[in-house]
Motif scaffolding. Structure first.
Motif, PDB file in Angstrom:
ATOM      1  N   VAL A  51       0.846  -1.196   0.000  1.00 49.64           N
ATOM      2  CA  VAL A  51       0.000   0.000   0.000  1.00 49.64           C
ATOM      3  C   VAL A  51       0.887   1.253   0.000  1.00 49.64           C
ATOM      4  N   LEU A  52       1.938   1.240   0.807  1.00 54.97           N
ATOM      5  CA  LEU A  52       2.845   2.400   0.864  1.00 54.97           C
ATOM      6  C   LEU A  52       3.561   2.597  -0.473  1.00 54.97           C
ATOM      7  N   GLN A  53       3.834   1.497  -1.158  1.00 52.55           N
ATOM      8  CA  GLN A  53       4.559   1.558  -2.435  1.00 52.55           C
ATOM      9  C   GLN A  53       3.695   2.123  -3.566  1.00 52.55           C
ATOM     10  N   SER A  54       2.366   2.021  -3.405  1.00 54.80           N
ATOM     11  CA  SER A  54       1.461   2.412  -4.496  1.00 54.80           C
ATOM     12  C   SER A  54       1.360   3.919  -4.690  1.00 54.80           C
ATOM     13  N   SER A  55       1.385   4.654  -3.565  1.00 48.88           N
ATOM     14  CA  SER A  55       1.228   6.111  -3.663  1.00 48.88           C
ATOM     15  C   SER A  55       1.622   6.722  -2.334  1.00 48.88           C
ATOM     16  N   SER A  56       1.757   8.051  -2.319  1.00 50.54           N
ATOM     17  CA  SER A  56       2.034   8.752  -1.052  1.00 50.54           C
ATOM     18  C   SER A  56       1.294  10.089  -1.121  1.00 50.54           C
ATOM     19  N   ARG A  57       1.397  10.889  -0.076  1.00 48.72           N
ATOM     20  CA  ARG A  57       0.689  12.177  -0.109  1.00 48.72           C
ATOM     21  C   ARG A  57       1.220  13.031  -1.265  1.00 48.72           C
ATOM     22  N   VAL A 120       7.558   6.286   3.184  1.00 47.20           N
ATOM     23  CA  VAL A 120       7.376   5.573   4.456  1.00 47.20           C
ATOM     24  C   VAL A 120       6.658   6.431   5.506  1.00 47.20           C
ATOM     25  N   PHE A 121       6.958   7.733   5.540  1.00 47.23           N
ATOM     26  CA  PHE A 121       6.461   8.543   6.656  1.00 47.23           C
ATOM     27  C   PHE A 121       5.350   9.533   6.303  1.00 47.23           C
ATOM     28  N   ASP A 122       5.071   9.671   5.010  1.00 42.60           N
ATOM     29  CA  ASP A 122       4.046  10.647   4.622  1.00 42.60           C
ATOM     30  C   ASP A 122       3.097   9.986   3.611  1.00 42.60           C
ATOM     31  N   PRO A 123       2.336   8.999   4.065  1.00 42.07           N
ATOM     32  CA  PRO A 123       1.539   8.206   3.126  1.00 42.07           C
ATOM     33  C   PRO A 123       0.294   8.933   2.631  1.00 42.07           C
ATOM     34  N   ASN A 124      -0.376   8.272   1.695  1.00 44.43           N
ATOM     35  CA  ASN A 124      -1.596   8.794   1.071  1.00 44.43           C
ATOM     36  C   ASN A 124      -2.777   8.521   2.010  1.00 44.43           C
ATOM     37  N   VAL A 125      -3.112   9.524   2.823  1.00 43.84           N
ATOM     38  CA  VAL A 125      -4.111   9.328   3.878  1.00 43.84           C
ATOM     39  C   VAL A 125      -5.248  10.325   3.700  1.00 43.84           C
ATOM     40  N   GLU A 126      -6.484   9.864   3.905  1.00 41.47           N
ATOM     41  CA  GLU A 126      -7.624  10.786   3.891  1.00 41.47           C
ATOM     42  C   GLU A 126      -8.517  10.483   5.097  1.00 41.47           C
ATOM     43  N   LYS A 127      -8.860  11.491   5.838  1.00 42.88           N
ATOM     44  CA  LYS A 127      -9.714  11.353   7.035  1.00 42.88           C
ATOM     45  C   LYS A 127      -9.239  10.229   7.958  1.00 42.88           C
ATOM     46  N   GLY A 128      -7.972  10.265   8.315  1.00 44.68           N
ATOM     47  CA  GLY A 128      -7.443   9.291   9.287  1.00 44.68           C
ATOM     48  C   GLY A 128      -7.470   7.857   8.813  1.00 44.68           C
ATOM     49  N   SER A 129      -7.377   7.658   7.496  1.00 42.35           N
ATOM     50  CA  SER A 129      -7.420   6.304   6.963  1.00 42.35           C
ATOM     51  C   SER A 129      -6.642   6.265   5.647  1.00 42.35           C
ATOM     52  N   PHE A 130      -6.105   5.114   5.271  1.00 42.69           N
ATOM     53  CA  PHE A 130      -5.442   5.010   3.974  1.00 42.69           C
ATOM     54  C   PHE A 130      -6.455   5.213   2.851  1.00 42.69           C
ATOM     55  N   GLU A 133      -9.331   3.138  -2.355  1.00 44.76           N
ATOM     56  CA  GLU A 133      -9.148   2.399  -3.620  1.00 44.76           C
ATOM     57  C   GLU A 133      -7.798   1.703  -3.658  1.00 44.76           C
ATOM     58  N   THR A 134      -6.781   2.389  -3.137  1.00 48.74           N
ATOM     59  CA  THR A 134      -5.439   1.793  -3.116  1.00 48.74           C
ATOM     60  C   THR A 134      -5.458   0.519  -2.277  1.00 48.74           C
ATOM     61  N   VAL A 135      -6.085   0.589  -1.115  1.00 48.29           N
ATOM     62  CA  VAL A 135      -6.135  -0.584  -0.230  1.00 48.29           C
ATOM     63  C   VAL A 135      -6.921  -1.719  -0.891  1.00 48.29           C
ATOM     64  N   ALA A 136      -8.044  -1.367  -1.544  1.00 50.26           N
ATOM     65  CA  ALA A 136      -8.854  -2.401  -2.221  1.00 50.26           C
ATOM     66  C   ALA A 136      -8.027  -3.103  -3.302  1.00 50.26           C
ATOM     67  N   LYS A 137      -7.272  -2.313  -4.064  1.00 53.35           N
ATOM     68  CA  LYS A 137      -6.445  -2.882  -5.142  1.00 53.35           C
ATOM     69  C   LYS A 137      -5.365  -3.798  -4.550  1.00 53.35           C
ATOM     70  N   GLU A 138      -4.705  -3.323  -3.482  1.00 55.45           N
ATOM     71  CA  GLU A 138      -3.626  -4.120  -2.891  1.00 55.45           C
ATOM     72  C   GLU A 138      -4.149  -5.358  -2.169  1.00 55.45           C
ATOM     73  N   LYS A 139      -5.387  -5.308  -1.684  1.00 56.32           N
ATOM     74  CA  LYS A 139      -5.984  -6.519  -1.086  1.00 56.32           C
ATOM     75  C   LYS A 139      -6.158  -7.592  -2.153  1.00 56.32           C
ATOM     76  N   SER A 189      -8.209   0.046   9.536  1.00 58.57           N
ATOM     77  CA  SER A 189      -7.451  -0.859  10.431  1.00 58.57           C
ATOM     78  C   SER A 189      -5.985  -0.921   9.999  1.00 58.57           C
ATOM     79  N   LEU A 190      -5.760  -0.818   8.675  1.00 64.47           N
ATOM     80  CA  LEU A 190      -4.384  -0.847   8.176  1.00 64.47           C
ATOM     81  C   LEU A 190      -3.639   0.421   8.587  1.00 64.47           C
TER      82      LEU A 190
END
Length: 424
Positions: A51-57, A120-130, A133-139, A189-190
């Motif tokens: 998930v971190l590898q897919s995108s960042s802020r 690693v330290f500035d991920p793609n986050v919205e409203k306190g969550s990853f 779509e990125t998480v769905a794809k990586e799942k 949760s991630l």
């Protein structure tokens, strides 16, 4: 030739390892995060680096992230997950051209380090969550990775052997986790797990290449600001010891049987007899001149392949072979005889010398690539030891026939796992 000058500096929250070498045209940066394997976290952790590898802020899509890497003269970036003893290790690696070799001297090293920090330290986050779509794809990708072990029967048999042999031990867990837990994982949760990992994991940064060490250290101090931590240690005291050999036979629609046998070596990386164990494994089953290869595969023509390998941080040895179902008993018998021969000292000085030469070449070949070098150096982090590479090579040279026979006495067969076809 084997001299590796690794300088290790303790920084706030992480260890910085700099290896200055003019051997490579690129500079390699590897960020490693280590934590004890835990059933309730293993799937989230298996998903996280992808998930971190897919995108960042800063690079909110995979396309944006990859096109920035192209701007850095085609820098490479990849993630990796591994199980080392009872630890679960995430790696983030960036390989950039060395600016010394470019016409216009762009600060590529600094940009590479900054990119690593962004991911690693500035991920793609919205409203306190990853990003959902990125998480769905990586799942979906994670499910494919887990399924692929089932489809590759060689890997499957090895994974099943470990599950049965190490039941109740953290080592039994698969680094990618389980399908049902992937299903249950959410972007929220991630992200919660990610925040925990950033605060608690043991962190190491490797910089390998023709760099100015002081300058590189200064850059790291500017870019990475972390809290100090007392990283959690894995509990290695819960290893099973079988009073008798356990045997598991599983039937599936397979043409070729997979016979995998697990042994407890009772020797871990860095202990006094570890070097003897390496030579023992080489003579027993590690290489193409070994006893398993010659006696099981060549002489008896029982196996399509037969080899052994060590899990150095867990004190295990695994034998893997591909056989026809009808040859099961004979193959097990011959494998047992080879271990007994090792315990009896039935091997020659020529075999010892040949094995030492192959081990030496293998190590030198491994450190020929920056990633291989990091693998070798990281053994010290996992084991908490400080073993220099020349000490490693020197210790292998010193191993005597008596040492090998003595370490062979410690190796005990623990579990036999056989994957065979439906008929028979």
């Amino acid at each position: 030739m084997s001299k590796v000058n690794e300088v290790v500096k303790t920084k706030d929250g992480y260890s910085l390892h700099i290896v200055k070498t003019d051997k490579y045209k690129t500079n390699t940066l590897v960020w490693r995060m280590k934590s004890p394997l835990k059933a309730e976290e293993v799937t989230l952790r298996g998903l996280l680096p992808h998930v971190l590898q897919s995108s960042s802020r800063k690079y909110p899509s995979t396309t944006a992230l990859r096109s920035y890497l192209d701007e850095l003269y085609g820098a490479n970036f990849f993630v990796d997950l591994a199980k080392k003893g009872e630890y679960h290790v995430m790696s983030f690696s960036v390989e950039v051209a060395n600016e010394k070799f470019l016409k216009d001297s762009e600060p590529l090293l600094k940009k590479g380090l900054q990119f690593l920090a962004d991911v690693v330290f500035d991920p793609n986050v919205e409203k306190g969550s990853f990003h959902e779509e990125t998480v769905a794809k990586e799942k979906r990708n994670q499910k494919v990775r887990i399924q692929s072990v089932f489809d590759d029967k060689m890997r499957y048999a090895n994974s099943r052997l470990v599950e049965e042999m190490c039941k109740g031990e953290a080592y039994a867990l698969h680094p990618n986790g389980t399908l049902e837990d992937v299903e249950k994982s959410t972007a929220a949760s991630l992200f919660n797990y990610y925040q925990e990992a950033i605060q608690k994991d043991e962190l190491d940064l490797y910089i390998i290449g023709d760099v100015d060490a002081e300058e590189a250290e200064k850059m790291c101090e500017e870019i990475f600001s972390l809290q100090n931590r007392e990283a959690e240690k894995a509990d290695a005291s819960n290893a099973n010891t079988a009073s008798e050999v356990n045997e598991f036979i599983e039937k599936q629609d397979v043409k070729q049987g997979k016979l995998n046998i697990g042994y407890r070596t009772n020797v871990a990386y860095g202990s006094e007899d570890y070097w003897a164990l390496q030579v023992f494994n080489g003579i027993f089953g590690g290489f193409s001149h070994s006893k398993l290869f010659i006696n099981v595969r060549e002489k008896a023509s029982l196996a399509y392949y037969a080899a052994s390998r060590l899990e150095s941080h867990k004190g295990l040895m695994m034998v893997m072979s591909g056989i026809d179902a009808k040859n099961y008993d004979q193959a097990v018998t011959i494998i047992k005889e080879q271990l007994q021969a090792m315990k009896n000292g039935e091997f020659t000085d020529a075999e010892i010398q040949q094995t030492k030469a192959v081990i030496r070449n293998q190590i030198l070949e491994t450190i020929d690539t920056p990633r291989g070098l990091v693998e070798i150096l990281y053994h010290n982090v996992v084991s908490g030891k400080k073993i220099q590479l020349d000490e490693w090579l020197g210790s292998i040279e010193q191993v005597s026939k008596e040492d090998i026979t003595a370490v062979a006495q410690k190796v005990n067969m623990d579990t036999i796992y056989f994957l065979t076809g439906m008929e028979g």
